[in-house]
Design a protein around this motif. Structure first.
Motif, short mmCIF file in Angstrom:
data_model
loop_
_atom_site.label_atom_id
_atom_site.label_comp_id
_atom_site.label_asym_id
_atom_site.label_seq_id
_atom_site.Cartn_x
_atom_site.Cartn_y
_atom_site.Cartn_z
N ILE A 286 -8.66 11.41 3.66
CA ILE A 286 -8.80 10.31 2.54
C ILE A 286 -8.67 8.94 2.92
CG2 ILE A 286 -7.60 9.66 0.25
CD1 ILE A 286 -6.79 12.79 0.05
N LEU A 287 -7.80 8.75 3.64
CA LEU A 287 -7.18 7.21 4.01
C LEU A 287 -8.09 6.66 4.83
CD1 LEU A 287 -3.45 7.77 4.75
CD2 LEU A 287 -4.35 6.79 2.70
N GLY A 288 -8.70 7.58 5.92
CA GLY A 288 -9.66 6.98 7.00
C GLY A 288 -11.05 6.78 5.86
N ILE A 289 -11.38 7.50 5.37
CA ILE A 289 -12.86 7.21 4.41
C ILE A 289 -12.51 5.82 3.56
CG2 ILE A 289 -14.49 7.93 2.63
CD1 ILE A 289 -13.76 11.07 3.85
N GLY A 290 -11.44 5.68 2.95
CA GLY A 290 -11.56 4.95 2.00
C GLY A 290 -10.82 3.43 2.27
N ILE A 291 -10.01 3.47 3.38
CA ILE A 291 -9.25 2.22 3.63
C ILE A 291 -9.56 1.62 5.00
CG2 ILE A 291 -6.81 1.56 4.16
CD1 ILE A 291 -5.66 3.68 2.31
N TRP B 47 -10.00 5.18 -6.13
CA TRP B 47 -9.83 6.66 -6.03
C TRP B 47 -8.73 7.23 -4.90
CZ3 TRP B 47 -10.92 8.08 -1.01
CH2 TRP B 47 -12.11 7.56 -0.43
N ILE B 48 -8.34 6.46 -4.09
CA ILE B 48 -7.35 6.64 -3.09
C ILE B 48 -6.01 7.28 -3.67
CG2 ILE B 48 -5.83 5.49 -1.40
CD1 ILE B 48 -8.68 6.05 -0.14
N TRP B 49 -5.64 6.56 -4.63
CA TRP B 49 -4.33 7.04 -5.22
C TRP B 49 -4.45 8.43 -6.09
CZ3 TRP B 49 -2.24 9.00 -9.61
CH2 TRP B 49 -0.67 9.08 -9.67
N PRO B 50 -5.44 9.00 -6.71
CA PRO B 50 -5.60 10.31 -7.35
C PRO B 50 -5.54 11.15 -6.37
CG PRO B 50 -7.24 9.00 -8.15
CD PRO B 50 -6.48 7.81 -7.39
N THR B 51 -6.42 10.76 -5.35
CA THR B 51 -6.76 11.91 -4.21
C THR B 51 -5.60 12.18 -3.25
OG1 THR B 51 -8.04 10.28 -3.01
CG2 THR B 51 -9.27 11.55 -4.39
N THR B 52 -4.78 11.24 -3.22
CA THR B 52 -3.52 11.08 -2.52
C THR B 52 -2.52 11.97 -3.44
OG1 THR B 52 -3.64 8.82 -1.59
CG2 THR B 52 -1.38 9.99 -1.56
N VAL C 5 1.10 5.57 7.55
CA VAL C 5 1.02 5.71 6.24
C VAL C 5 1.07 7.29 5.98
CG1 VAL C 5 -0.14 5.28 4.20
CG2 VAL C 5 -0.09 3.51 5.77
N LYS C 6 0.37 8.00 6.60
CA LYS C 6 0.07 9.39 6.30
C LYS C 6 1.55 10.08 6.64
CE LYS C 6 -0.52 12.07 9.91
NZ LYS C 6 0.28 12.65 10.72
N ASN C 7 2.20 9.66 7.42
CA ASN C 7 3.61 10.04 7.96
C ASN C 7 4.54 9.77 6.79
OD1 ASN C 7 2.88 11.35 10.12
ND2 ASN C 7 3.65 9.55 11.43
N VAL C 8 4.65 8.73 6.39
CA VAL C 8 5.37 8.54 5.07
C VAL C 8 5.07 9.19 3.79
CG1 VAL C 8 6.02 6.56 3.51
CG2 VAL C 8 5.83 6.10 5.70
N ARG D 159 0.78 -1.25 -0.09
CA ARG D 159 -0.14 0.07 0.04
C ARG D 159 0.82 1.40 0.13
NH1 ARG D 159 -3.38 -0.53 4.56
NH2 ARG D 159 -5.07 -1.68 3.24
N VAL D 160 1.89 1.19 0.82
CA VAL D 160 2.80 2.47 1.05
C VAL D 160 3.30 2.92 -0.32
CG1 VAL D 160 4.78 3.49 2.16
CG2 VAL D 160 3.07 2.55 3.56
N LEU D 161 4.05 1.72 -0.91
CA LEU D 161 4.71 1.56 -2.22
C LEU D 161 3.99 2.47 -3.44
CD1 LEU D 161 7.02 -1.35 -2.28
CD2 LEU D 161 7.65 0.88 -1.80
N ARG D 162 2.44 2.14 -3.23
CA ARG D 162 1.73 2.30 -4.41
C ARG D 162 1.35 3.91 -4.14
NH1 ARG D 162 -1.58 -1.31 -3.54
NH2 ARG D 162 -3.05 -0.35 -2.20
#
Length: 256
Positions: free
Chosen positions: A171-176, A145-150, A186-189, A74-77
């Motif tokens: 974003i992460l909390g709503i989708g994952i 949609w997580i990737w484009p919004t990120t 993940v957010k920190n990375v 997930r992080v790498l993506r």
């Protein structure tokens, strides 16, 4: 080198920003207004602040390394989206005139303040959604949609960055389907990647005050570790109140 009082204030602001970024996000709303108060030009303050906070983001990510276990794919993506977005935002900061930045930043600070204020409600809704769904789904793929919004959050972070962490957590909390602590890791990375790629570009093409960078970086690294340990035990309302008050001070500084 800034005068002693200013140097100590900026160093302590870096500690506070690094800790807040590790736990909540929005550390820029601490350091950026202080730099403005000491007469640093807005674009120089933003660039120097961005570079200075990058090591703090890395420090916070290291502090949350236990929560990153099992999230490598997930992080790498998502890192690729943050990289592209952060670079895009940094380029926009460089190519757009300084007047545009001074016009846009009050809006961005206001957005950051609003996001900090509504974060508890957003977190409660996310928690209620998970509880209604039977907690973690386990193995469910992340929504497309997580990737484009990120990546879009990365554009924002590369350009200014206040409350970038809050945006990412939304974003992460709503989708994952993961615990908030694991999502915070993940957010920190992702924030570290955005700040890092923007910072590298700024080093070569922007007006950087290296004394400010050094003071903020030293403070942010310390704060990142504190935020990953002690900061979790602090009442979030205290952190949120400080961020909002400083953000309002920043708005007043710009508007007046």
């Amino acid at each position: 080198m800034p005068p002693f009082f200013e140097a100590v204030t900026i160093l302590l602001a870096g500690v506070a920003a690094g800790g807040i970024n590790a736990v909540v996000g929005s550390g820029t709303l601490i350091t950026f207004p202080i730099l403005l108060a000491f007469g640093v030009p807005p674009v120089t303050a933003n660039v120097s602040n961005n570079i200075g906070l990058a090591p703090g983001s890395v420090s916070g990510a290291i502090g949350y390394r236990r929560e990153l276990v099992g999230q490598r794919a997930r992080v790498l993506r998502l890192v690729s989206g943050s990289f592209i977005g952060g670079l895009t935002g940094a380029v926009l900061l460089i190519v757009l005139p300084a007047d545009a930045f001074e016009t846009i930043v009050p809006v961005l600070i206001g957005l950051g303040i609003v996001l900090v204020v509504v974060q508890p409600r957003l977190s409660r809704r996310v928690a209620a959604r998970r509880e209604a769904a039977g907690e973690l789904a386990g193995g469910r793929p992340d929504p497309w949609w997580i990737w484009p919004t990120t990546a879009l959050a990365g554009v924002y972070g590369g350009y200014f960055g206040a409350a970038q962490g809050v945006i990412l957590m939304g974003i992460l909390g709503i989708g994952i389907d993961e615990s908030l602590q694991r999502l915070n890791a993940v957010k920190n990375v992702l924030a570290a990647v955005v700040n890092g790629v923007a910072g590298v570009l700024f080093i070569f093409v922007a007006d950087v005050d290296w004394w400010l960078v050094l003071l903020i970086a030293v403070g942010a690294v310390i704060g990142g570790q504190l935020g990953a340990t002690v900061g979790r035990r602090l009442h979030p309302t205290v952190l949120r109140t400080v961020i909002v008050l400083v953000g309002l001070a920043a708005l007043a500084s710009f508007l007046l």
